[in-house]
Design a protein around this motif. Structure first.
Motif, short mmCIF file in Angstrom:
data_model
loop_
_atom_site.label_atom_id
_atom_site.label_comp_id
_atom_site.label_asym_id
_atom_site.label_seq_id
_atom_site.Cartn_x
_atom_site.Cartn_y
_atom_site.Cartn_z
N ARG A 208 0.77 9.42 -5.75
CA ARG A 208 1.20 10.79 -5.44
C ARG A 208 1.97 11.38 -6.62
N ALA B 198 -7.11 9.06 -7.31
CA ALA B 198 -7.33 8.30 -6.08
C ALA B 198 -8.08 7.00 -6.35
N PRO C 256 0.80 -1.24 0.00
CA PRO C 256 0.00 0.00 0.00
C PRO C 256 0.83 1.28 0.00
N ARG C 257 1.91 1.32 0.76
CA ARG C 257 2.71 2.55 0.81
C ARG C 257 3.35 2.83 -0.55
N GLU D 291 1.47 15.14 1.83
CA GLU D 291 0.29 14.83 1.02
C GLU D 291 -0.53 16.09 0.74
N THR E 24 9.63 5.33 -3.21
CA THR E 24 9.06 6.01 -2.04
C THR E 24 9.95 7.16 -1.58
N ASP F 152 0.56 4.18 -2.76
CA ASP F 152 0.31 5.58 -2.38
C ASP F 152 1.36 6.50 -2.98
#
Length: 442
Positions: A27, A423, A19-20, A400, A259, A23
């Motif tokens: 982004r 999203a 999930p990270r 964010e 990330t 995300d």
């Protein structure tokens, strides 16, 4: 296994990224959509759009932010230039590469052409973003030191992997696509000395050539499996060094470099961001300034401290001019897209003439060096401002919210619809909602 074989095996096996990681990918997809639309609105990529439209082709994909349908390679050419045209797109500090610009256009163009699911589009984006970060990070600053734009060089290989993944190539064909793409890798930094706009084009070339590499591999063309680490391969030829395979592959699939991509708060070279953050904390009357000294990393000096840094000839040259950008921050207390619409301002030029740089060694990459600006006032007082590193970095407080705010500002009235579409991408049946929302922002 060669590096190409390992990358191909991993790229085809990615199914459910953590999930990270998802995300982070979303982004940067959002940030890239915003920078593309901002460039479209300011006509910063006019020549590339005109040429892409002239290339035409079957109506496979849209130029982002428009309703113009072209062949996927032409749409990706235009999209790649749009994302990068304002130099407002993200950067991976370790590799000093703009990660999203060569990747997002391929995701959108080939994704629309093949009507892939949102989940598959996100997985392909993860593959591309991770690949470009790892390729650049395996040889920090080595490409730039030889006058090669690392984003262009690494981006075409990442773009080819994205296209190969979306096209459903076999693992062997994907290895061929990497080998073919590596022969297209390049991108000269000579623009730094002239203020020309070739750097804007590099990411479009990478996206375009990446799609062509995958198509050529699917049609039966072959590429060397040793294209990355070979004696005459990618690193040897373009970075001037041999790179051990583990420098690229260590922790692949477990540790995600994507990330660590930084979101840019300023539409200028990433190497200027920490000094700009430091200068932004100073509250003074520019007329009171006698001298300014800015610390720079030794690897940054050749890129942002050129002979024209106090008096850039073009808006694009100004984006790589340390003295001019720091002066603009001290005068305006902001550096925005509008800052670069006029580079002949007497107030900024006069202050820029008093800005000097000082090489200050730092053990980490140039883009992660802390910012330090020292100002001497006419009354003899000295003010020093320091920041640990650029505020757009991973883990920054309110990141964010910062990304959303930047995207909304770049996207304009249609921004909320684009935010919602990005999203919803992991569960979307295809990319239609996102592309429609982008089209409504123009």
């Amino acid at each position: 296994m060669t590096v190409s074989e390992a990358l191909a095996e991993w790229a085809m096996s990615v199914t459910a990224p953590p999930p990270r990681v998802v995300d982070a990918a979303l982004r940067h997809l959002l940030d890239g959509c915003g920078t593309a639309v901002a460039a479209l609105r300011s006509d910063a990529a006019g020549p590339a759009l005109a040429v892409a439209r002239g290339l035409g082709g079957p109506p496979e994909a849209r130029i982002p932010g428009t309703g113009t349908r072209l062949g996927a390679p032409a749409a990706a050419l235009a999209g790649g230039v749009l994302v990068h045209a304002l130099d407002f797109d993200d950067t991976h500090a370790g590799g000093l590469v703009h990660a999203t610009a060569p990747v997002l256009p391929v995701v959108l163009a080939v994704g629309e052409q093949l009507r892939v699911s949102g989940a598959e589009a996100v997985a392909a984006a993860v593959v591309g973003l991770e690949t470009i970060c790892r390729l650049g990070g395996a040889a920090p600053h080595a490409f730039h030191a030889r006058g090669v734009h690392a984003t262009a060089a690494c981006g075409v290989i990442a773009a080819a992997l994205v296209a190969a993944r979306l096209d459903g190539l076999t693992q062997a064909q994907t290895v061929d696509a990497i080998g073919i793409a590596a022969s297209q890798a390049g991108g000269l930094l000579e623009f730094l000395h002239t203020g020309s706009s070739t750097k804007q084009l590099h990411t479009g070339f990478a996206a375009h050539h990446g799609i062509l590499a995958a198509r050529l591999a699917a049609a039966g063309a072959s590429g060397p499996a040793s294209a990355i680490e070979g004696a005459s391969g990618f690193y040897a030829a373009l970075a001037g060094r041999r790179v051990a395979p583990e420098a690229v592959l260590d922790g692949l699939g477990e540790r995600f470099e994507l990330t660590r991509i930084t979101v840019k708060p300023y539409p200028a070279c990433q190497l200027l961001h920490a000094p700009l953050d430091a200068a932004a904390t100073l509250r003074l009357n520019p007329a009171d300034v006698s001298a300014v000294v800015v610390d720079v990393h030794p690897d940054a000096e050749a890129i942002v401290c050129g002979p024209d840094q106090a008096a850039p000839r073009t808006a694009y040259q100004a984006k790589f001019a340390l003295a001019w950008c720091v002066a603009a921050m001290l005068v305006d207390r902001a550096v925005t897209v509008d800052t670069f619409t006029r580079v002949d301002r007497p107030d900024v030029s006069a202050l820029a003439a008093s800005v000097r740089h000082r090489v200050a060694d730092f053990a980490g990459p140039a883009a992660e060096q802390p910012g330090r600006v020292t100002v001497t006032l006419r009354d003899g007082r000295t003010l020093t401002a320091e920041v640990p590193r650029s505020g757009g970095g991973p883990g920054a407080p309110g990141l964010e919210a910062t990304v959303r705010g930047k995207a909304l500002a770049n996207l304009g009235p249609g921004g909320p619809a684009v935010l919602a579409a990005v999203a919803a991408l992991p569960t979307a049946p295809d990319l239609t909602d996102l592309l429609d929302a982008l089209g409504a922002t123009a």
